[in-house]
Design an enzyme around this catalytic site. Structure first.
Site, short mmCIF file in Angstrom:
data_model
loop_
_atom_site.label_atom_id
_atom_site.label_comp_id
_atom_site.label_asym_id
_atom_site.label_seq_id
_atom_site.Cartn_x
_atom_site.Cartn_y
_atom_site.Cartn_z
N LYS A 288 0.85 -1.18 0.00
CA LYS A 288 0.00 0.00 0.00
C LYS A 288 0.90 1.24 0.00
O LYS A 288 1.87 1.30 0.75
CB LYS A 288 -0.91 -0.04 1.24
CG LYS A 288 -2.08 0.89 1.17
CD LYS A 288 -3.17 0.51 2.15
CE LYS A 288 -4.27 1.56 2.15
NZ LYS A 288 -5.41 1.21 2.98
N GLU A 377 -19.63 -4.90 10.12
CA GLU A 377 -20.56 -4.12 10.95
C GLU A 377 -21.62 -5.02 11.60
O GLU A 377 -21.98 -4.82 12.76
CB GLU A 377 -21.24 -3.03 10.10
CG GLU A 377 -20.33 -1.86 9.73
CD GLU A 377 -19.36 -2.16 8.59
OE1 GLU A 377 -19.52 -3.21 7.93
OE2 GLU A 377 -18.46 -1.35 8.34
N ARG A 405 -25.48 -1.42 7.23
CA ARG A 405 -25.15 -2.85 7.16
C ARG A 405 -25.62 -3.63 8.39
O ARG A 405 -25.84 -4.83 8.32
CB ARG A 405 -23.62 -3.04 7.09
CG ARG A 405 -22.99 -2.76 5.78
CD ARG A 405 -23.04 -4.00 4.91
NE ARG A 405 -22.71 -3.69 3.55
CZ ARG A 405 -21.51 -3.81 3.01
NH1 ARG A 405 -20.51 -4.27 3.74
NH2 ARG A 405 -21.32 -3.50 1.77
C1 LIG Z 1 -18.91 -1.37 4.92
C2 LIG Z 1 -17.69 -0.51 5.03
N1 LIG Z 1 -17.09 -0.35 6.23
C3 LIG Z 1 -15.99 0.43 6.34
C4 LIG Z 1 -15.47 1.06 5.25
C5 LIG Z 1 -14.29 2.02 5.40
N2 LIG Z 1 -13.12 1.57 4.63
C6 LIG Z 1 -12.79 2.10 3.43
S1 LIG Z 1 -11.44 1.44 2.79
C7 LIG Z 1 -11.23 0.42 4.09
C8 LIG Z 1 -10.07 -0.52 4.13
C9 LIG Z 1 -10.09 -1.45 2.99
O1 LIG Z 1 -8.98 -2.28 3.07
P1 LIG Z 1 -8.60 -3.17 1.83
O2 LIG Z 1 -9.81 -3.77 1.25
O3 LIG Z 1 -7.54 -4.12 2.26
O4 LIG Z 1 -8.04 -2.16 0.76
P2 LIG Z 1 -6.69 -1.29 0.84
O5 LIG Z 1 -7.11 0.08 1.28
O6 LIG Z 1 -5.75 -1.95 1.80
O7 LIG Z 1 -6.17 -1.30 -0.53
C10 LIG Z 1 -12.23 0.62 5.05
C11 LIG Z 1 -12.32 -0.06 6.34
C12 LIG Z 1 -16.14 0.89 4.02
N3 LIG Z 1 -15.73 1.50 2.91
N4 LIG Z 1 -17.22 0.09 3.94
#
Ligand SMILES: Cc1ncc(C[n+]2csc(CCOP(=O)(O)OP(=O)(O)O)c2C)c(N)n1
Length: 642
Positions: A288, A377, A405
């Site tokens: 990342k 969630e 959710r």
């Molecule tokens: C239902 C939901 N909960 C929380 C989030 C907040 N959120 C956005 S990106 C993220 C992390 C995603 O991690 P990953 O899928 O590993 O992608 P990366 O950013 O590491 O590339 C979170 C928790 C969201 N978008 N949707």
């Protein structure tokens, strides 16, 4: 601000242009694309590290696949900036997340390359499977469907529901697991450890590239050869992977781990995978923030850093000599620790938002009492309910829009059993640049109708603290406290706790002819409006309702007995909101008054600055002033007629 793209990127308006490049040019293109993202995000803001991490995957996918006929679905979509730039939006990328500009997330209305609207996590596999099954049904068997999902998003239950279903479908589905060990904060859970264990299986890794190529070749020779190839593959994998592979157990054919930054090899692998039918999972290991050293080093900070100097890496802050009011999320984080020090029953729960919600303050201070449960969630709510059955008092902090959710769990697992869970809904109301997927527009409406629930909103930091204090007192039921994104209004906010009576609003000041009833921090816009109105000889009363449920009936009787002109203001959906609650009260008690409701109208509110959106929706200070003047005018007219 316009930024010049590099020489290769300049030639690429659409993926068809990208496909004209030689494989040997792809690395340079990735470099230019990464630079373009850095140049623009540094001056415009937005999500950052995630898009840098998938530059090579994005280029390789559009290079090999026949997009938009072949379909790519980005999970969450915060990592899709490279995709947007390569699919017709390079020249408008500088408008990303700005009012009237392009969206920060893939959006079907914006481009035919954005195959599915995203923003909330863990939906990509379900959506891609739906598309794949439809293609199969229509006889489009050559069509590819790819879900690209992070290891963080893979912690969400929906992703597993989709894998479970996909494993019994024969459709062409490729899931690319973008494994960077990070969610926004470091990823959590047993799954993360499992992925690490496969990534480090040395003997399997030695064979995997040959395996993919051989399988692709054999598979091209028809169904018999395909069956034989599958047996060979299973026996090789069975021997070399220490444990049974989870994805293989779900009928997915697991490939990888591959280096997610080797664009040429990725393109070759994707080309091979195109010829292997059925559900497949490619495990790509990425970093990342790749290519921007500071982001690689502190990935959480650079998830969405705001504006920064791309040379020095200094993140720009609004500098002021005077102390500033804190963010509401920090008031929550510090207050929770303060309360938890006094009340040993308190625990903290966050679904993957430790830094976003400031639950990380408690996770650091009391690691045994605060839990990051992953992007889950539904689980966060029911886990909290389980804690509450044992006498704990969980503070379950979920962004308002992500709480959508966990709705059934709030009703079924918490409210029906009247359990003492405190739901702190951060980012309630319009959130700004993240746009419609993230606006916390509906929680007042969807929480207000649930029995046993208390639904409250503080107008400032002190009120937030006192509501949190009140919610954890003995023998309380489920308790919702909603508050917005951003900073509060008090510098001196750390005041001693005081209990607030359940369902008790407050009169901020008396007035003449007109009453303004507000709910939550948007009341501060009313305060500004009233100051100006007073100078113009209009003196509305101001009531802070504090509770959407139970309503302060005594206060409302006072309002309706004294005022025939009423304005309600909320940072939430007008349908079912606090204004509706006031109208219900008026009707149930046979009052008659002219009630003007200000709040979020029945439409999709796009992205933009929070204040711009309040204005657009008609409930910022100016709009409240206008509404008040119009009502005041009608007061004068009414009086003259009578
Ligand atoms: C239902 C939901 N909960 C929380 C989030 C907040 N959120 C956005 S990106 C993220 C992390 C995603 O991690 P990953 O899928 O590993 O992608 P990366 O950013 O590491 O590339 C979170 C928790 C969201 N978008 N949707």
């Amino acid at each position: 601000m316009q930024v010049e793209a590099g020489p290769l990127l300049q030639q690429i308006n659409y993926p068809s242009d990208l496909r004209q490049l030689k494989a040997t040019e792809l690395e340079d293109l990735c470099h230019e694309l990464r630079q373009f993202i850095i140049d623009i995000v540094s001056v415009n803001g937005g999500h950052f590290a995630a898009s840098l991490g998938v530059v090579e995957l994005t280029v390789a996918l559009h290079y090999v696949l026949n997009t938009p006929y072949d379909q790519i679905i980005f999970d969450v979509g915060h990592q899709a900036y490279g995709h947007k730039i390569l699919t017709g939006r390079r020249d408008v990328f500088h408008t990303n997340r700005i009012l009237g500009g392009i969206s920060g997330f893939p959006k079907r209305g914006e481009s035919e390359y954005d195959t599915f609207g995203v923003g909330h996590s863990s939906t990509s596999i379900s959506a891609a499977l739906g598309m794949a099954v439809a293609s199969e049904y229509k006889g489009e068997t050559d069509r590819q469907h790819v879900a690209i999902i992070g290891d963080g998003a893979l912690t969400g239950g929906m992703a597993f529901e989709a894998l479970n279903h996909a494993g019994i479908e024969k459709s062409n589905l490729l899931v690319i697991l973008n494994d960077n060990c990070m969610s926004i904060d470091p990823n959590v859970g047993a799954m993360k450890e499992y992925l690490t264990s496969i990534t480090t299986s040395k003997s399997y890794n030695k064979f995997r590239d040959e395996l993919i190529a051989v399988l692709a070749k054999i598979s091209k020779n028809g169904p018999d050869a395909y069956g034989w190839a599958k047996k060979l593959e299973q026996s090789i994998k069975g021997t070399l992977l220490k444990n049974a592979n989870l994805f293989e157990s779900l009928n997915f054919r697991y490939f990888g781990p591959v280096d997610g930054h080797d664009v040429v090899k990725l393109a070759k692998t994707l080309e091979d995978l195109k010829h292997i039918p059925g559900p497949k999972l490619l495990h790509a290991v990425t970093v990342k923030g790749k290519g921007y050293a500071l982001a690689e080093k502190d990935q959480t900070k650079w998830h969405a850093p705001g504006l920064f100097d791309k040379i020095t890496g200094e993140i720009k802050k609004n500098k002021s000599d005077k102390p500033q009011p804190p963010k509401y999320q920090d008031v929550f984080g510090h207050t929770l620790v303060e309360l938890a020090e006094q009340n040993k029953k308190i625990m903290g729960v966050t679904p993957a938002m430790p830094s976003g919600s400031s639950m990380n303050i408690m996770m650091k201070a009391m690691p045994e009492r605060a839990f990051d449960v992953g992007i889950a969630e539904q689980h966060a709510v029911t886990f909290s309910a389980g804690l509450a059955t044992q006498g704990m008092v969980p503070f379950c902090n979920i962004y308002s829009s992500f709480m959508q959710r966990g709705y059934d769990q709030v009703i079924h697992d918490v409210a029906l059993q009247n359990l003492q869970v405190v739901f702190c809904l951060d980012r309630a109301g319009l959130v700004g640049a993240d746009g419609p997927t993230h606006h916390g527009a509906y929680d007042i409406a969807f929480m207000r109708c649930i029995p046993n629930l208390v639904v409250s909103a503080p107008m400032n930091e002190e009120e937030l603290r006192n509501l949190m204090y009140t919610a954890q007192l003995p023998d309380r039921g489920p308790f919702v406290i909603r508050y917005p994104r951003g900073n509060g209004v008090m510098v001196d906010w750390k005041r001693p706790f005081a209990e607030i009576g359940i369902g008790k609003g407050r009169k901020l000041h008396d007035g003449e002819e007109l009453a303004i009833l507000t709910f939550g921090t948007i009341g501060n816009e009313a305060v500004k409006a009233i100051q100006v109105l007073n100078q113009e000889g209009i003196y509305p009363a101001h009531y802070d309702l504090r509770f959407a449920k139970p309503l302060d009936e005594e206060l409302l009787h006072e309002v309706f007995a004294n005022f025939k002109k009423i304005i309600t203001v909320e940072d939430g959906s007008l349908i079912g909101g606090i204004g509706s609650a006031v109208l219900e009260f008026m009707n149930d008690h046979n009052y008659q008054a002219q009630v003007v409701r200000l709040g979020i109208p029945d439409t999709v509110v796009e992205h933009g600055e929070q204040a711009e959106l309040w204005k657009l929706c008609g409930y910022d200070a100016t709009a409240i002033m206008e509404a008040s003047k119009n009502l005041a005018k009608s007061i004068k007219t009414d009086t003259m007629v009578s």
